[in-house]
Write a protein that holds these residues in place. Structure first.
Motif, PDB file in Angstrom:
ATOM      1  N   THR A 146       0.840  -1.196   0.000  1.00 12.34           N
ATOM      2  CA  THR A 146       0.000   0.000   0.000  1.00 12.34           C
ATOM      3  C   THR A 146       0.875   1.246   0.000  1.00 12.34           C
ATOM      4  O   THR A 146       1.795   1.374   0.820  1.00 12.34           O
ATOM      5  N   ASN A 182      -2.576  -1.576  -3.390  1.00 10.70           N
ATOM      6  CA  ASN A 182      -3.406  -0.371  -3.402  1.00 10.70           C
ATOM      7  C   ASN A 182      -2.544   0.891  -3.419  1.00 10.70           C
ATOM      8  O   ASN A 182      -1.534   0.979  -2.714  1.00 10.70           O
ATOM      9  N   ASN A 183      -2.946   1.848  -4.246  1.00  7.43           N
ATOM     10  CA  ASN A 183      -2.291   3.161  -4.287  1.00  7.43           C
ATOM     11  C   ASN A 183      -0.792   3.045  -4.552  1.00  7.43           C
ATOM     12  O   ASN A 183       0.029   3.719  -3.923  1.00  7.43           O
ATOM     13  N   THR A 195       2.426   3.453  -7.251  1.00 12.47           N
ATOM     14  CA  THR A 195       2.743   4.403  -8.309  1.00 12.47           C
ATOM     15  C   THR A 195       4.100   4.092  -8.926  1.00 12.47           C
ATOM     16  O   THR A 195       5.059   3.792  -8.208  1.00 12.47           O
ATOM     17  N   THR A 223      -6.351  -1.561  -6.498  1.00 14.19           N
ATOM     18  CA  THR A 223      -7.060  -0.298  -6.706  1.00 14.19           C
ATOM     19  C   THR A 223      -6.068   0.856  -6.814  1.00 14.19           C
ATOM     20  O   THR A 223      -5.026   0.864  -6.161  1.00 14.19           O
ATOM     21  N   ASN A 224      -6.401   1.803  -7.685  1.00 16.09           N
ATOM     22  CA  ASN A 224      -5.717   3.100  -7.758  1.00 16.09           C
ATOM     23  C   ASN A 224      -4.210   2.965  -7.987  1.00 16.09           C
ATOM     24  O   ASN A 224      -3.398   3.582  -7.302  1.00 16.09           O
ATOM     25  N   THR A 225      -3.857   2.179  -8.994  1.00 19.15           N
ATOM     26  CA  THR A 225      -2.462   2.085  -9.420  1.00 19.15           C
ATOM     27  C   THR A 225      -2.217   3.113 -10.516  1.00 19.15           C
ATOM     28  O   THR A 225      -3.059   3.306 -11.396  1.00 19.15           O
ATOM     29  N   THR A 226      -1.057   3.769 -10.477  1.00 20.65           N
ATOM     30  CA  THR A 226      -0.750   4.814 -11.453  1.00 20.65           C
ATOM     31  C   THR A 226       0.585   4.556 -12.125  1.00 20.65           C
ATOM     32  O   THR A 226       1.605   4.374 -11.452  1.00 20.65           O
ATOM     33  N   GLY A 273      -9.852   1.806 -10.822  1.00 17.13           N
ATOM     34  CA  GLY A 273      -9.202   3.084 -10.590  1.00 17.13           C
ATOM     35  C   GLY A 273      -7.791   3.166 -11.127  1.00 17.13           C
ATOM     36  O   GLY A 273      -7.000   4.001 -10.674  1.00 17.13           O
ATOM     37  N   GLN A 274      -7.463   2.348 -12.112  1.00 18.22           N
ATOM     38  CA  GLN A 274      -6.107   2.332 -12.645  1.00 18.22           C
ATOM     39  C   GLN A 274      -5.902   3.523 -13.589  1.00 18.22           C
ATOM     40  O   GLN A 274      -6.788   3.878 -14.371  1.00 18.22           O
ATOM     41  N   VAL A 275      -4.717   4.120 -13.513  1.00 15.00           N
ATOM     42  CA  VAL A 275      -4.392   5.297 -14.319  1.00 15.00           C
ATOM     43  C   VAL A 275      -3.097   5.045 -15.083  1.00 15.00           C
ATOM     44  O   VAL A 275      -2.067   4.715 -14.477  1.00 15.00           O
TER      45      VAL A 275
END
Length: 655
Positions: A401, A434-435, A437, A473-476, A498-500
């Motif tokens: 995380t 999660n989260n 980058t 979730t929310n990987t960039t 939520g992938q970017v």
């Protein structure tokens, strides 16, 4: 990318012929001398030249359209493409065909720009002018020299000239290249030349420039002299830079030399230097002291060896070096090896920064090649910064995380460059992703995906025990450069929500898709939402398995093995140019928005629903405000081969 059942790397072949693979910003500005400057400017790159025979000259490639905003990693080096240099003595340019007609590889397909320079006789050379505006004191050459007759490679030198005067002989080798597919297609392990159909041609060799740095406006030349005994030298690209001074040992740190680690001053060249000392126990002892005393583990200048099959483990500390040009940890595994390997570093909630990792692995297979990844990471708020990894299985394989990998280089990896996932170091227990980058990283020559988001739903170990994993979730992935993966894709966003994926530069895949959003395997998680914006995808796609793979793919075919859901993918503001085949291909997926993208000079159709080998019996997409230029005769800006896929197509340039 990898899929496994224990949280460690293991073999897992795909269940369909679409994918037989084991799971484990740059901003470009082309100068008049053919330099590709890695800095924050408007993007411009080379398109491939027309097909050229193996020893025939080809003109430098033309430019492709510039993106509207800067993309890719901002790095301290400038890349000079071989094919853009000045040739002398009979040196020739070699380029890949515009659209490959074979499923097998070639040196040109695996080269950046899909082109290179061939030096086949004494006196042949390629030269560039230093237009960086700075002195050059360090070079990194991506080159190919022949294999040995029986396999396993050779060593050799190539001469560097500065302003027309000999400066030094650069060490090159082919010990970690030349894999053969003739008896096992897509092999990453076979080193027997008689089996035919070679792949993995390129390797990168680093060196400080001896003597006075190359001044701004000066010239640098690579020349095959009579002392350079390899029968040929193929030159793909040379990176040039002026590294900063070594970082000083920080306060509150323990140097690994204080625990008995011993540096070797003999350069490596595809294998360990003779007489080098095993420092593994000393380094691990120092890690223990750093953990108990809450200090930084310091890796000073020099090359320190970790010999044998055991790696290093750390928890909750900072591991730091003097800089990626100065501090090196080299993994030397006895070959052949029959022990499955963990990564060199297995770290939890650590900051790892500013050193180089290398290894002696001559292939991907952990049994034959004897190497694990550079680093497996998990925990909370971990950081990987300013690292350079080469010749390991993966560069970084990371879960947890709030972690971040940034400002790093991953070159010549046997598998993924960067894999952000929900399984690293899980130890058979549920893990999260999660989260996470990845930003401002440079990846070239990956043996699998350059970068991957790898969201796993479950794993089943050898005893049949199933472990479930929550979806990522929310990987960039933002502002990264991914160039010339020879065994996989440029960027894969496999599952989760939520992938970017934004502002990345992706180019020169040899056989696979440039950018994919989908599910990976039957045990991957569904894609519930993803945003793909402002990326540049150049000269991508490929003909692996004879599939005419598109540059961009959205859907559950191939990697998802045509199962699961791919939903709510938004793809806007991307530039896709000079694709080998289709620019964008849709398989089964729902609620996709393809909007305001620019497609230039596709090899086949611009946008295709259910292209060859990517079925779309159902699905939906809105395709609007896209621009297509440079279509070939007989090709379409948009075509659908599925009556069950509902595409709403409005306000595009061809309408």
């Amino acid at each position: 990318m990898y899929g496994n059942s224990t949280g460690s790397r293991s073999s897992s072949s795909a269940r369909s012929p679409h994918r037989l693979r084991r799971v484990r910003r740059r901003v470009l500005a082309v100068t008049a001398a053919g330099a590709v400057a890695v800095a924050g400017m408007a993007w411009l790159s080379f398109a491939p030249a027309s097909a050229a025979p193996e020893a025939a000259a080809a003109a430098p490639p033309a430019a492709v359209p510039a993106a509207t905003t800067a993309v890719g990693a901002t790095t301290p080096f400038t890349s000079y493409e071989g094919e853009a240099g000045g040739l002398a003595g009979g040196a020739t340019r070699v380029s890949a065909p515009a659209s490959p007609t074979t499923k097998y590889s070639s040196a040109a397909l695996e080269a950046s720009g899909h082109s290179y320079v061939h030096l086949g006789a004494a006196g042949q050379s390629v030269q560039w002018t230093n237009n960086t505006g700075k002195a050059i004191s360090y070079v990194n050459v991506r080159a190919s020299i022949p294999d040995s007759a029986s396999g396993g490679g050779i060593t050799g030198t190539l001469d560097l000239y500065v302003d027309g005067v000999f400066r030094q002989a650069l060490n090159l080798n082919s010990k970690q290249t030349w894999i053969y597919e003739g008896t096992s297609y897509n092999s990453s392990n076979d080193q027997t030349p008689s089996h035919g159909d070679p792949r993995v041609f390129w390797d990168e060799s680093r060196a400080f420039v001896t003597g006075t740095p190359i001044a701004a406006g000066g010239t640098l030349m690579l020349k095959k002299d009579s002392a350079n005994t390899a029968s040929f030298y193929d030159i793909d690209v040379i990176d040039v830079e002026n590294p900063p001074a070594p970082i000083a040992q920080p306060a509150n740190s323990i140097s690994i030399t204080s625990c008995g680690a011993v540096a070797s001053n003999t350069p490596t060249n595809g294998s360990a230097a003779s007489g080098s000392v095993d420092s593994r126990a000393a380094i691990q002892n120092c890690i223990g002291q750093a953990q108990s005393q809450q200090k930084i583990l310091w890796i000073p200048q020099g090359t320190f060896y970790v010999k044998g099959t055991a790696g290093l483990t750390a928890n909750g500390i900072t591991i730091a070096g003097a800089g990626m040009w100065y501090s090196n940890i080299y993994r030397d595994v006895p070959l052949p090896n029959s022990t499955a390997l963990a990564a060199l570093f297995s770290v939890t909630s650590c900051t790892v920064q500013n050193f180089h990792i290398d290894a002696n692995a001559p292939s991907r297979d952990t049994i034959l090649g004897g190497d694990g990844g550079a680093m497996d990471t998990t925990g909370t708020n971990w950081v990987t910064n300013g690292m350079w990894a080469q010749h390991t299985e993966s560069g970084i394989w990371a879960s947890g995380t709030g972690g971040k990998v940034e400002n790093s280089r991953f070159t010549d990896t046997w598998a993924d460059g960067i894999n952000l996932n929900n399984q690293s170091l899980s130890g058979g227990k549920a893990q999260v992703g999660n989260n996470l980058t990845a930003t401002n990283n440079f990846i070239r020559g990956a043996g699998d995906d350059s970068m991957a988001i790898n969201s796993t739903a479950y794993q089943i170990n050898g005893s049949g025990v199933r472990t479930n994993f929550p979806a990522m979730t929310n990987t960039t992935f933002s502002h990264n450069t991914a160039i010339a993966p020879w065994g996989g894709k440029g960027v894969g966003a496999y599952g989760g929500g939520g992938q970017v994926v934004s502002d990345n530069y992706i180019s020169d895949t040899s056989r696979f898709i440039g950018l994919v959003v989908g599910r990976f395997g039957t045990n991957g998680t569904d894609v519930t939402s993803a945003s793909v914006t402002n990326n540049v995808i150049v000269r991508s796609g490929g003909n692996a398995y004879g599939q005419l793979q598109p540059a961009v793919h959205i859907g559950n075919a191939s990697d998802g093995q045509q199962t699961g859901t791919v939903d709510k993918v938004t793809m806007t503001g991307n530039t896709i140019s000079n694709s080998f085949y289709d620019a964008v291909g849709f398989s089964t997926s729902t609620n996709t928005l393809l909007q305001s993208n620019t497609i230039a000079s596709p090899g086949r159709n611009a946008i295709e629903v259910a292209p060859p080998n990517y079925p779309a019996p159902s699905g939906s997409a809105t395709i609007t405000n896209n621009t297509v230029t440079g279509l070939k005769s007989g090709m379409s800006a948009f075509i659908s081969n599925s009556t069950g896929f509902k595409a709403t197509v409005t306000n595009n340039s061809w309408q």
